[in-house]
Enzyme design. Sequence first.
Site, PDB file in Angstrom:
ATOM      1  N   CYS A 130       3.923   5.936 -10.981  1.00  0.00           N
ATOM      2  CA  CYS A 130       4.615   5.604  -9.731  1.00  0.00           C
ATOM      3  C   CYS A 130       5.799   6.524  -9.475  1.00  0.00           C
ATOM      4  CB  CYS A 130       5.069   4.149  -9.734  1.00  0.00           C
ATOM      5  SG  CYS A 130       3.727   2.984  -9.468  1.00  0.00           S
ATOM      6  N   GLY A 152     -16.632   2.539  -4.941  1.00  0.00           N
ATOM      7  CA  GLY A 152     -15.513   3.462  -4.999  1.00  0.00           C
ATOM      8  C   GLY A 152     -15.872   4.817  -4.449  1.00  0.00           C
ATOM      9  N   HIS A 153     -14.971   5.775  -4.702  1.00  0.00           N
ATOM     10  CA  HIS A 153     -15.176   7.130  -4.206  1.00  0.00           C
ATOM     11  C   HIS A 153     -14.518   8.102  -5.170  1.00  0.00           C
ATOM     12  CE1 HIS A 153     -15.990  10.213  -1.240  1.00  0.00           C
ATOM     13  NE2 HIS A 153     -14.765  10.656  -1.405  1.00  0.00           N
ATOM     14  N   LYS A 171       5.387   8.907  -6.586  1.00  0.00           N
ATOM     15  CA  LYS A 171       5.424   8.393  -5.222  1.00  0.00           C
ATOM     16  C   LYS A 171       6.254   9.301  -4.306  1.00  0.00           C
ATOM     17  CE  LYS A 171       5.854   3.509  -3.979  1.00  0.00           C
ATOM     18  NZ  LYS A 171       5.857   2.190  -4.584  1.00  0.00           N
ATOM     19  N   PHE A 228       7.811  -3.116   4.340  1.00  0.00           N
ATOM     20  CA  PHE A 228       7.508  -2.518   3.029  1.00  0.00           C
ATOM     21  C   PHE A 228       6.925  -3.544   2.058  1.00  0.00           C
ATOM     22  CE2 PHE A 228      10.397   0.640   4.727  1.00  0.00           C
ATOM     23  CZ  PHE A 228       9.856   1.826   4.290  1.00  0.00           C
ATOM     24  N   ASP A 229       6.093  -4.452   2.558  1.00  0.00           N
ATOM     25  CA  ASP A 229       5.462  -5.427   1.662  1.00  0.00           C
ATOM     26  C   ASP A 229       4.432  -4.731   0.776  1.00  0.00           C
ATOM     27  OD1 ASP A 229       6.200  -8.347   1.822  1.00  0.00           O
ATOM     28  OD2 ASP A 229       6.212  -7.806   3.953  1.00  0.00           O
ATOM     29  N   ASP A 230       3.962  -5.465  -0.245  1.00  0.00           N
ATOM     30  CA  ASP A 230       3.055  -4.875  -1.227  1.00  0.00           C
ATOM     31  C   ASP A 230       1.642  -4.700  -0.693  1.00  0.00           C
ATOM     32  OD1 ASP A 230       4.856  -4.995  -3.702  1.00  0.00           O
ATOM     33  OD2 ASP A 230       5.008  -6.992  -2.850  1.00  0.00           O
TER      34      ASP A 230
HETATM   35 CO    CO Z   1       4.111  -3.412  -4.793  1.00  0.00          CO
HETATM   36 CO    CO Z   2       1.925  -0.589  -4.258  1.00  0.00          CO
END
Ligand code: CO
Ligand code: CO
Length: 350
Positions: free
Chosen positions: A18, A140-141, A21, A50-52
């Site tokens: 992360c 998936g891809h 990001k 900015f929710d998950d």
């Molecule tokens: Co999140």
């Molecule tokens: Co996330």
Amino acid sequence: MNSSTPIRLTQTVQKGGCAAKIAAHVLKDVLSGVNFNITDPDILVDGSDFDDAGIVRINDSVALVQTLDFFTPIVDSPDKFGAIAAANALSDVYAMGGVPKSAMAILAFPLATLDPMLMRDILEGANKKIIESKASLVGGHSIDDDTLKFGLSVTGLVNPQEMWTNKGLKLGDKLLLTKPLGTGTLTAGLKKSVYSEADIDDAIVSMMTLNDVISLLPPSLKSKIHGGTDITGFGLLGHTMQMAKASQQSIHLDFEKLPVFKLAFESLKNENLTKAHRTNKEYTFNQIQICNLEKFQEQILFDPQTSGGLLLSIAADAADEIEKIIKQKFKFATLIGEVKAPTDKYVWVN
Ligand code: CO
Ligand code: CO
């Protein structure tokens, strides 16, 4: 490929997990210029707070929770990387109060430089976590790419009356964090070969742990959780600030209470840092107030987490009971702060 010297996945990429990001302020600038023009009343949660995850109403008691998360290797072992990427992606459904139902894999793989069998190890690590969550991997891809990247798009279900959004925090709520902090600095140390996977095993096990808090709670207590998020790339203060802002409250955190991995402060002292340590500080600058802390202590507040803990906003009268229940699985889960009336800063750390 020589099997006695296994490939170290973290050495094949520039940035890990992360921490890779795109910085929050860059994303914010870019997104503010796009007109999403969402008018459908069934879109209950979109990207504006900015929710998950996004939430789409199917009927009055069922809504879809939809999310996508992928990144570059954060650890060296392919199966652990797969498991962490899966736990991290599934977490965004849990962070909305939802239960995962299905998942699709997204994979970019450097066929020119890595043994294709590593793909199977990554998928197997991920699939174990998907099965543990009781969801199913349905497709998936994949593409051939210079840099290895893996993640999942996850679909879950939630009762629209019981969503944990960023704007749900109520005055007087207590805040509970389910996992210790420090995965950013520890995995930076791993990448620099300062630490081995064994040295930071507590963090690796934690990143592989599903945030399935919802399955621990009796139905009577579910409505006591008013809002929540998971702490990931923007660090404790970045995500806390987003919740305070969305809820129009202020959040007060007690530094002494923050759970931290064994070697995390040592690692910060030794300046095992990522670019996100700086950009997360810039992102929250001006909107937070931090008491007098040593530099390395302050850095834990901005440390980018991968598959970090849930931060839940809980009605004060149920906070101790819920903490006790959650501790059965998450032994470092701790009440770390509370929600107070709005002030000129969104987050205070004392
Ligand atoms: Co999140
Ligand atoms: Co996330």
